[in-house]
Design a protein around this motif. Structure first.
Motif, PDB file in Angstrom:
ATOM      1  N   THR A 156      -2.210   6.189  -4.638  1.00  0.00           N
ATOM      2  CA  THR A 156      -1.876   4.994  -3.865  1.00  0.00           C
ATOM      3  C   THR A 156      -1.965   3.745  -4.736  1.00  0.00           C
ATOM      4  O   THR A 156      -3.006   3.478  -5.332  1.00  0.00           O
ATOM      5  CB  THR A 156      -2.823   4.849  -2.654  1.00  0.00           C
ATOM      6  OG1 THR A 156      -2.713   6.013  -1.852  1.00  0.00           O
ATOM      7  CG2 THR A 156      -2.448   3.635  -1.826  1.00  0.00           C
ATOM      8  N   ARG A 157      -0.852   3.008  -4.800  1.00  0.00           N
ATOM      9  CA  ARG A 157      -0.839   1.715  -5.491  1.00  0.00           C
ATOM     10  C   ARG A 157      -1.064   0.622  -4.453  1.00  0.00           C
ATOM     11  O   ARG A 157      -0.417   0.610  -3.410  1.00  0.00           O
ATOM     12  CB  ARG A 157       0.489   1.479  -6.208  1.00  0.00           C
ATOM     13  CG  ARG A 157       0.517   0.120  -6.918  1.00  0.00           C
ATOM     14  CD  ARG A 157       1.775  -0.099  -7.679  1.00  0.00           C
ATOM     15  NE  ARG A 157       2.888  -0.273  -6.755  1.00  0.00           N
ATOM     16  CZ  ARG A 157       4.168  -0.263  -7.121  1.00  0.00           C
ATOM     17  NH1 ARG A 157       4.484  -0.061  -8.373  1.00  0.00           N
ATOM     18  NH2 ARG A 157       5.118  -0.427  -6.243  1.00  0.00           N
ATOM     19  N   LYS A 158      -1.979  -0.293  -4.761  1.00  0.00           N
ATOM     20  CA  LYS A 158      -2.251  -1.411  -3.864  1.00  0.00           C
ATOM     21  C   LYS A 158      -1.999  -2.705  -4.613  1.00  0.00           C
ATOM     22  O   LYS A 158      -2.485  -2.888  -5.729  1.00  0.00           O
ATOM     23  CB  LYS A 158      -3.697  -1.362  -3.371  1.00  0.00           C
ATOM     24  CG  LYS A 158      -4.002  -0.137  -2.542  1.00  0.00           C
ATOM     25  CD  LYS A 158      -5.413  -0.149  -2.027  1.00  0.00           C
ATOM     26  CE  LYS A 158      -5.649   1.101  -1.187  1.00  0.00           C
ATOM     27  NZ  LYS A 158      -6.980   1.118  -0.594  1.00  0.00           N
ATOM     28  N   ARG A 159      -1.221  -3.592  -3.993  1.00  0.00           N
ATOM     29  CA  ARG A 159      -0.959  -4.910  -4.564  1.00  0.00           C
ATOM     30  C   ARG A 159      -1.016  -5.945  -3.446  1.00  0.00           C
ATOM     31  O   ARG A 159      -0.473  -5.723  -2.371  1.00  0.00           O
ATOM     32  CB  ARG A 159       0.407  -4.967  -5.241  1.00  0.00           C
ATOM     33  CG  ARG A 159       0.550  -4.051  -6.425  1.00  0.00           C
ATOM     34  CD  ARG A 159       1.780  -4.311  -7.232  1.00  0.00           C
ATOM     35  NE  ARG A 159       2.992  -4.227  -6.438  1.00  0.00           N
ATOM     36  CZ  ARG A 159       4.189  -4.597  -6.873  1.00  0.00           C
ATOM     37  NH1 ARG A 159       4.337  -5.076  -8.077  1.00  0.00           N
ATOM     38  NH2 ARG A 159       5.256  -4.485  -6.100  1.00  0.00           N
ATOM     39  N   GLN A 190       2.167   5.053  -1.754  1.00  0.00           N
ATOM     40  CA  GLN A 190       1.879   6.223  -2.580  1.00  0.00           C
ATOM     41  C   GLN A 190       2.981   6.408  -3.616  1.00  0.00           C
ATOM     42  O   GLN A 190       4.150   6.158  -3.335  1.00  0.00           O
ATOM     43  CB  GLN A 190       1.765   7.471  -1.718  1.00  0.00           C
ATOM     44  CG  GLN A 190       0.513   7.500  -0.871  1.00  0.00           C
ATOM     45  CD  GLN A 190       0.405   8.787  -0.086  1.00  0.00           C
ATOM     46  OE1 GLN A 190       1.397   9.443   0.207  1.00  0.00           O
ATOM     47  NE2 GLN A 190      -0.817   9.163   0.257  1.00  0.00           N
ATOM     48  N   GLN A 191       2.575   6.850  -4.804  1.00  0.00           N
ATOM     49  CA  GLN A 191       3.519   7.103  -5.888  1.00  0.00           C
ATOM     50  C   GLN A 191       3.348   8.524  -6.393  1.00  0.00           C
ATOM     51  O   GLN A 191       2.251   9.078  -6.359  1.00  0.00           O
ATOM     52  CB  GLN A 191       3.274   6.126  -7.046  1.00  0.00           C
ATOM     53  CG  GLN A 191       3.558   4.694  -6.721  1.00  0.00           C
ATOM     54  CD  GLN A 191       3.350   3.810  -7.942  1.00  0.00           C
ATOM     55  OE1 GLN A 191       2.349   3.928  -8.629  1.00  0.00           O
ATOM     56  NE2 GLN A 191       4.300   2.952  -8.223  1.00  0.00           N
ATOM     57  N   GLU A 194      -3.448   0.211  -9.836  1.00  0.00           N
ATOM     58  CA  GLU A 194      -2.475   1.251 -10.190  1.00  0.00           C
ATOM     59  C   GLU A 194      -3.145   2.611 -10.193  1.00  0.00           C
ATOM     60  O   GLU A 194      -4.188   2.792 -10.819  1.00  0.00           O
ATOM     61  CB  GLU A 194      -1.893   0.978 -11.584  1.00  0.00           C
ATOM     62  CG  GLU A 194      -0.929  -0.169 -11.650  1.00  0.00           C
ATOM     63  CD  GLU A 194       0.416   0.113 -11.010  1.00  0.00           C
ATOM     64  OE1 GLU A 194       0.705   1.300 -10.712  1.00  0.00           O
ATOM     65  OE2 GLU A 194       1.176  -0.831 -10.794  1.00  0.00           O
ATOM     66  N   PRO A 195      -2.558   3.606  -9.529  1.00  0.00           N
ATOM     67  CA  PRO A 195      -3.168   4.938  -9.511  1.00  0.00           C
ATOM     68  C   PRO A 195      -2.946   5.673 -10.827  1.00  0.00           C
ATOM     69  O   PRO A 195      -1.949   5.475 -11.510  1.00  0.00           O
ATOM     70  CB  PRO A 195      -2.429   5.642  -8.367  1.00  0.00           C
ATOM     71  CG  PRO A 195      -1.086   4.979  -8.336  1.00  0.00           C
ATOM     72  CD  PRO A 195      -1.338   3.552  -8.725  1.00  0.00           C
ATOM     73  N   ARG A 196      -3.901   6.489 -11.180  1.00  0.00           N
ATOM     74  CA  ARG A 196      -3.804   7.334 -12.359  1.00  0.00           C
ATOM     75  C   ARG A 196      -4.181   8.759 -11.950  1.00  0.00           C
ATOM     76  O   ARG A 196      -4.909   8.973 -10.993  1.00  0.00           O
ATOM     77  CB  ARG A 196      -4.762   6.857 -13.451  1.00  0.00           C
ATOM     78  CG  ARG A 196      -4.501   5.458 -13.967  1.00  0.00           C
ATOM     79  CD  ARG A 196      -3.301   5.454 -14.889  1.00  0.00           C
ATOM     80  NE  ARG A 196      -3.098   4.165 -15.519  1.00  0.00           N
ATOM     81  CZ  ARG A 196      -2.302   3.218 -15.064  1.00  0.00           C
ATOM     82  NH1 ARG A 196      -1.626   3.418 -13.957  1.00  0.00           N
ATOM     83  NH2 ARG A 196      -2.156   2.078 -15.703  1.00  0.00           N
ATOM     84  N   THR A 222      -3.768  -6.000  -8.355  1.00  0.00           N
ATOM     85  CA  THR A 222      -3.037  -4.738  -8.444  1.00  0.00           C
ATOM     86  C   THR A 222      -4.007  -3.606  -8.775  1.00  0.00           C
ATOM     87  O   THR A 222      -4.847  -3.754  -9.670  1.00  0.00           O
ATOM     88  CB  THR A 222      -1.951  -4.789  -9.536  1.00  0.00           C
ATOM     89  OG1 THR A 222      -1.049  -5.844  -9.234  1.00  0.00           O
ATOM     90  CG2 THR A 222      -1.186  -3.488  -9.625  1.00  0.00           C
ATOM     91  N   ASN A 225       0.876  -1.163   0.000  1.00  0.00           N
ATOM     92  CA  ASN A 225       0.000   0.000   0.000  1.00  0.00           C
ATOM     93  C   ASN A 225       0.919   1.220   0.000  1.00  0.00           C
ATOM     94  O   ASN A 225       1.312   1.711   1.053  1.00  0.00           O
ATOM     95  CB  ASN A 225      -0.893  -0.028   1.239  1.00  0.00           C
ATOM     96  CG  ASN A 225      -2.026   0.959   1.150  1.00  0.00           C
ATOM     97  OD1 ASN A 225      -2.031   1.842   0.312  1.00  0.00           O
ATOM     98  ND2 ASN A 225      -2.987   0.832   2.045  1.00  0.00           N
TER      99      ASN A 225
END
Length: 198
Positions: free
Chosen positions: A160-163, A102-103, A195-197, A193, A100
């Motif tokens: 936020t990317r969640k995998r 942030q990018q 992926e944030p955009r 997954t 979890n």
């Protein structure tokens, strides 16, 4: 990503290349077989854990956005042993991860004036739906001549990317007639997954 099985559950990797025997089917070029571990007459196992958090993360060098935060946990283990000594064995492995994080994100988006012009030219609900999901610019775009673009700007922010993944492997193996062995293996891979955009 756990692409085949947990590394702790691999006993052997076989590579067959060139002209393949008939047992491998009509494949040309090469074949890679991954053999999972088996139980033995003694109990054996392992466990592992790896973690990261925001104390170890750094802001991207060229980004004006704030430092990303998040966590990553990877964990798993194995256990093998006898069911019936010298006759039947079991082996189980599990590996999972939970991320979890942030990018830093960036996108080129229109200013409000251009959005209003687009809406007046295309007065449809679909147009508003598309424009409503786009953020407003947070910094201008400047050309190499020093001219600021008044139509579009650059948005920079965090997403936020969640995998996640839970990958079990269960293997039962037993001796059958004439010294042969029969093994049954169950494995499951279902990665997720998001992926944030911008």
């Amino acid at each position: 990503q756990i692409s085949v099985m947990s590394l702790d559950s691999i006993a052997e990797v076989q590579i067959v290349k060139g002209v393949l025997p008939a047992e491998y089917g009509g494949v040309a070029g090469g074949q890679i077989n991954v053999v999972s571990r088996s139980g033995t007459n003694t109990f054996h196992g392992s466990a592992f854990y790896s973690g990261q958090n925001e104390k170890f993360n750094a802001r991207a060098f060229y980004s004006s956005a704030q430092q990303p935060v998040g966590t990553f946990h990877q964990y798993g283990g194995t256990l093998g042993g006898p069911i019936l000594r010298n006759k039947a064995f079991f082996f189980a492995a599990y590996e999972g991860y939970d991320e979890n994080v942030q990018q830093n994100l960036s996108a080129t988006v229109p200013y409000q004036q251009i959005r209003n012009e687009i809406l007046s030219a295309l007065p449809f609900p679909e147009t508003r739906t598309v424009l409503d999901v786009l953020p407003l610019p947070t910094e201008p775009i400047v050309s190499s001549q020093g001219v600021v673009d008044t139509r579009i700007g650059r948005w920079r922010g965090l997403g936020t990317r969640k995998r996640t993944e839970n990958a079990p492997l269960i293997k039962g193996e037993g001796a059958i007639f004439n010294g042969g062995r029969l093994a049954v293996t169950y494995t499951r891979l279902r990665p997720f997954t998001l992926e944030p955009r911008a």
